[in-house]
Write an enzyme that holds these catalytic residues in place. Structure first.
Site, PDB file in Angstrom:
ATOM      1  N   HIS A  81       0.973  -1.060  -0.062  1.00 33.05           N
ATOM      2  CA  HIS A  81       0.163   0.048  -0.018  1.00 33.05           C
ATOM      3  C   HIS A  81       0.775   1.210   0.105  1.00 33.05           C
ATOM      4  CE1 HIS A  81      -3.081   2.772   1.109  1.00 33.05           C
ATOM      5  NE2 HIS A  81      -3.998   1.792   0.505  1.00 33.05           N
ATOM      6  N   ASP A 119      -8.215  -5.240  -0.864  1.00 34.73           N
ATOM      7  CA  ASP A 119      -8.468  -6.489  -1.487  1.00 34.73           C
ATOM      8  C   ASP A 119      -8.033  -7.922  -1.404  1.00 34.73           C
ATOM      9  OD1 ASP A 119      -9.489  -4.366  -3.551  1.00 34.73           O
ATOM     10  OD2 ASP A 119      -7.313  -3.688  -3.906  1.00 34.73           O
TER      11      ASP A 119
HETATM   12  N1  COA Z   1       3.894  -7.786  -4.640  1.00 32.11           N
HETATM   13  C1  COA Z   1       5.148  -7.906  -4.688  1.00 32.11           C
HETATM   14  N2  COA Z   1       6.102  -6.729  -4.479  1.00 32.11           N
HETATM   15  C2  COA Z   1       5.394  -5.654  -4.464  1.00 32.11           C
HETATM   16  C3  COA Z   1       3.952  -5.387  -3.999  1.00 32.11           C
HETATM   17  C4  COA Z   1       3.142  -6.704  -4.417  1.00 32.11           C
HETATM   18  N3  COA Z   1       1.832  -6.554  -4.089  1.00 32.11           N
HETATM   19  N4  COA Z   1       3.568  -4.235  -3.836  1.00 32.11           N
HETATM   20  C5  COA Z   1       4.798  -3.648  -3.689  1.00 32.11           C
HETATM   21  N5  COA Z   1       5.934  -4.435  -4.028  1.00 32.11           N
HETATM   22  C6  COA Z   1       7.271  -4.088  -4.264  1.00 32.11           C
HETATM   23  C7  COA Z   1       7.734  -3.216  -5.468  1.00 32.11           C
HETATM   24  O1  COA Z   1       7.942  -4.154  -6.437  1.00 32.11           O
HETATM   25  C8  COA Z   1       8.814  -2.384  -4.889  1.00 32.11           C
HETATM   26  O2  COA Z   1       9.872  -3.161  -4.855  1.00 32.11           O
HETATM   27  P1  COA Z   1      11.462  -2.544  -5.502  1.00 32.11           P
HETATM   28  O3  COA Z   1      11.491  -1.477  -4.575  1.00 32.11           O
HETATM   29  O4  COA Z   1      12.335  -3.583  -5.199  1.00 32.11           O
HETATM   30  O5  COA Z   1      10.903  -2.402  -6.732  1.00 32.11           O
HETATM   31  C9  COA Z   1       8.189  -1.910  -3.636  1.00 32.11           C
HETATM   32  O6  COA Z   1       7.516  -2.971  -2.908  1.00 32.11           O
HETATM   33  C10 COA Z   1       7.504  -0.743  -3.443  1.00 32.11           C
HETATM   34  O7  COA Z   1       6.341  -0.837  -4.607  1.00 32.11           O
HETATM   35  P2  COA Z   1       5.654   0.299  -5.225  1.00 32.11           P
HETATM   36  O8  COA Z   1       4.797  -0.366  -6.453  1.00 32.11           O
HETATM   37  O9  COA Z   1       6.522   1.269  -5.419  1.00 32.11           O
HETATM   38  O10 COA Z   1       4.785   0.836  -4.417  1.00 32.11           O
HETATM   39  P3  COA Z   1       3.462   1.881  -4.583  1.00 32.11           P
HETATM   40  O11 COA Z   1       3.359   2.830  -3.353  1.00 32.11           O
HETATM   41  O12 COA Z   1       3.864   2.625  -5.652  1.00 32.11           O
HETATM   42  O13 COA Z   1       2.401   0.961  -4.959  1.00 32.11           O
HETATM   43  C11 COA Z   1       0.569  -0.692  -4.708  1.00 32.11           C
HETATM   44  C12 COA Z   1       1.374   0.706  -3.809  1.00 32.11           C
HETATM   45  C13 COA Z   1      -0.694  -0.920  -4.029  1.00 32.11           C
HETATM   46  C14 COA Z   1       0.092  -0.045  -6.117  1.00 32.11           C
HETATM   47  C15 COA Z   1       1.534  -1.737  -4.944  1.00 32.11           C
HETATM   48  O14 COA Z   1       1.695  -2.264  -3.495  1.00 32.11           O
HETATM   49  C16 COA Z   1       0.713  -2.817  -5.726  1.00 32.11           C
HETATM   50  O15 COA Z   1       1.051  -2.744  -6.914  1.00 32.11           O
HETATM   51  N6  COA Z   1       0.081  -3.899  -5.157  1.00 32.11           N
HETATM   52  C17 COA Z   1      -0.642  -4.867  -5.837  1.00 32.11           C
HETATM   53  C18 COA Z   1      -1.736  -4.032  -6.139  1.00 32.11           C
HETATM   54  C19 COA Z   1      -2.913  -3.968  -5.232  1.00 32.11           C
HETATM   55  O16 COA Z   1      -3.047  -4.939  -4.326  1.00 32.11           O
HETATM   56  N7  COA Z   1      -3.668  -2.832  -5.298  1.00 32.11           N
HETATM   57  C20 COA Z   1      -4.521  -2.694  -4.374  1.00 32.11           C
HETATM   58  C21 COA Z   1      -4.214  -1.329  -3.574  1.00 32.11           C
HETATM   59  S1  COA Z   1      -5.451  -1.167  -2.194  1.00 32.11           S
END
Ligand code: COA
Length: 380
Positions: free
Chosen positions: A266, A317
């Site tokens: 998140h 989710d």
């Molecule tokens: N699975 C695996 N790795 C994850 C992850 C996940 N669900 N969520 C974050 N990470 C990792 C990223 O790959 C990144 O790693 P890195 O630094 O080695 O590249 C790190 O954690 C930071 O993630 P990031 O995508 O930059 O976080 P964000 O703040 O931009 O995004 C979300 C937040 C929610 C979009 C992201 O966690 C995600 O895509 N989750 C899956 C989708 C989801 O469940 N969405 C519903 C949100 S309520």
């Protein structure tokens, strides 16, 4: 000639992380939990109803009994889809169409039939908010009926939005316990401060566009798998994994391949999403009730692996997927259900935006070429 307004240094290519884009009083993450208008979601999930939460989000206070009764009546009166709208809905394709794409188009069509769509008086906007909130769930079940070749069922205006969701989807009176738990799900999804879809709604509203346009923008944003689309992806993942025995290696492989595991992580909560905690115990109870506890057990194992291997916790989710599955809701309707709840929050954001409006108009930090001269195609 005046030069362009100055640009604040530092481009925000990281999804506006940490940027404060507006002042809001609707919902906020305070400490480890989420508040709606000052009440924690734990408190509301334990005691409130979706209808009461709608009043709270729109009015900045809980309703008195007569005010709640009035809102329930108003929502009930707006739930039924008009005949004209139904005939248009019947012309929309459903095969091979994502339900969120259909919902986006259906909501847009609803705006075309609303004679008050362009009336931006406070009173007309309130009536449009009622219509959208009362009908969004009914649009979702209408989609389900139409794609399975069934007639659309009229809701019972004396019953809640949660009750009518199941009734208009199946034609049967729903189980009271399922309705209660679904109502809690609607409360938990109703708002979440400046998330992607609420921000999209506010950006559209800031141009003084209309309520329908702002809500359609929000639906479009919610559709994405990084936002509302994740709950559907979670259930598809669980089904793909198939058995508890395979869960650990499946997740490890996904992480080794740098894949994102849906339902985890998140932007704001780094110590866990408080909504996931409530949904987790709901998932445990409901999967047991339907005689399929392995869905919860598999989720629990994935939760452990994600925490141990990646330090990531489940978001709203993750456990909502198995909760909805236990309720017999088709998997691709999970995100539309999110919309049926979140529409109440979007409307609160749209109205708040208009109380102190200034059009959103950020700048981009220029990283492109300069000083080029046009040449005819033959010389390129
Ligand atoms: N699975 C695996 N790795 C994850 C992850 C996940 N669900 N969520 C974050 N990470 C990792 C990223 O790959 C990144 O790693 P890195 O630094 O080695 O590249 C790190 O954690 C930071 O993630 P990031 O995508 O930059 O976080 P964000 O703040 O931009 O995004 C979300 C937040 C929610 C979009 C992201 O966690 C995600 O895509 N989750 C899956 C989708 C989801 O469940 N969405 C519903 C949100 S309520």
């Amino acid at each position: 000639m005046a030069e362009a307004a100055p640009i604040y240094e530092g481009a925000l290519d990281r999804g506006l992380e940490g940027v404060v884009a507006c002042t809001t009083k609707i919902s906020f993450i305070v400490g480890a939990t989420l508040n709606y208008r000052g009440y924690t979601i734990e408190d509301l999930a334990a005691h409130s109803t979706f209808e009461e939460t709608i009043f709270l989000l729109w009015n900045d206070r809980l309703p008195k009994q007569d005010e709640l009764d009035k809102l329930r009546k108003e929502l009930g009166a707006e739930m039924t889809l008009d005949a004209q709208l139904i005939s248009t809905l019947k012309t929309l394709p459903t095969k091979g169409v994502h339900p969120m794409a259909w919902l986006r188009s259906a909501t847009s069509a609803m705006g075309l039939y609303d004679k008050e769509a362009q009336d931006d008086s406070k009173e007309a906007n309130y009536r449009k908010a009622l219509r959208l909130t009362a009908k969004m769930g009914m649009l979702v079940t209408a989609f389900e009926r139409l794609r399975t070749g069934k007639e659309i069922i009229s809701p019972n205006p004396s019953k809640s939005i949660a009750w009518n969701f199941f009734y208009t989807m199946t034609g049967n009176e729903p189980d009271a316990e399922i309705v209660k738990q679904f109502d809690v799900c609607l409360i938990l999804h109703a708002d979440h401060e400046l998330n992607c879809s609420a921000f999209a709604a506010r950006v559209t509203a800031s141009s003084l566009s209309d309520v329908y346009s702002a809500v359609v923008s929000a639906i479009s944003a919610l559709k994405g798998p990084l936002h509302g689309g994740a709950n559907e992806q979670v259930m598809l993942m669980l089904k793909d994994i198939g058995t508890i025995e395979k869960a650990k290696s499946w997740i490890e492989d996904a992480l080794n391949n740098k894949a994102k595991v849906m339902g985890f992580g998140h932007r704001v909560y780094k110590n866990g999403d408080p909504r996931a905690k409530i949904l987790r115990s709901m998932s445990e109870k409901l999967t047991a009730k339907m005689g399929q506890p392995h869905w919860y057990q598999m989720s629990d194992m994935i939760d452990d692996v994600m925490q141990n291997k990646k330090g990531l916790l489940p978001n709203v989710d993750f456990y909502s997927a198995t909760v909805y599955y236990s309720m017999g809701i088709p998997i691709d309707l999970y995100t539309p259900i999110f919309a049926a709840s979140r529409v109440s929050g979007w409307l609160a954001h749209i109205f708040e935006q208009w109380t102190n409006n200034r059009i959103y108009r950020p700048r981009g930090k220029w990283a492109g070429k300069e000083g080029l001269n046009w040449v005819p195609p033959a010389q390129r």
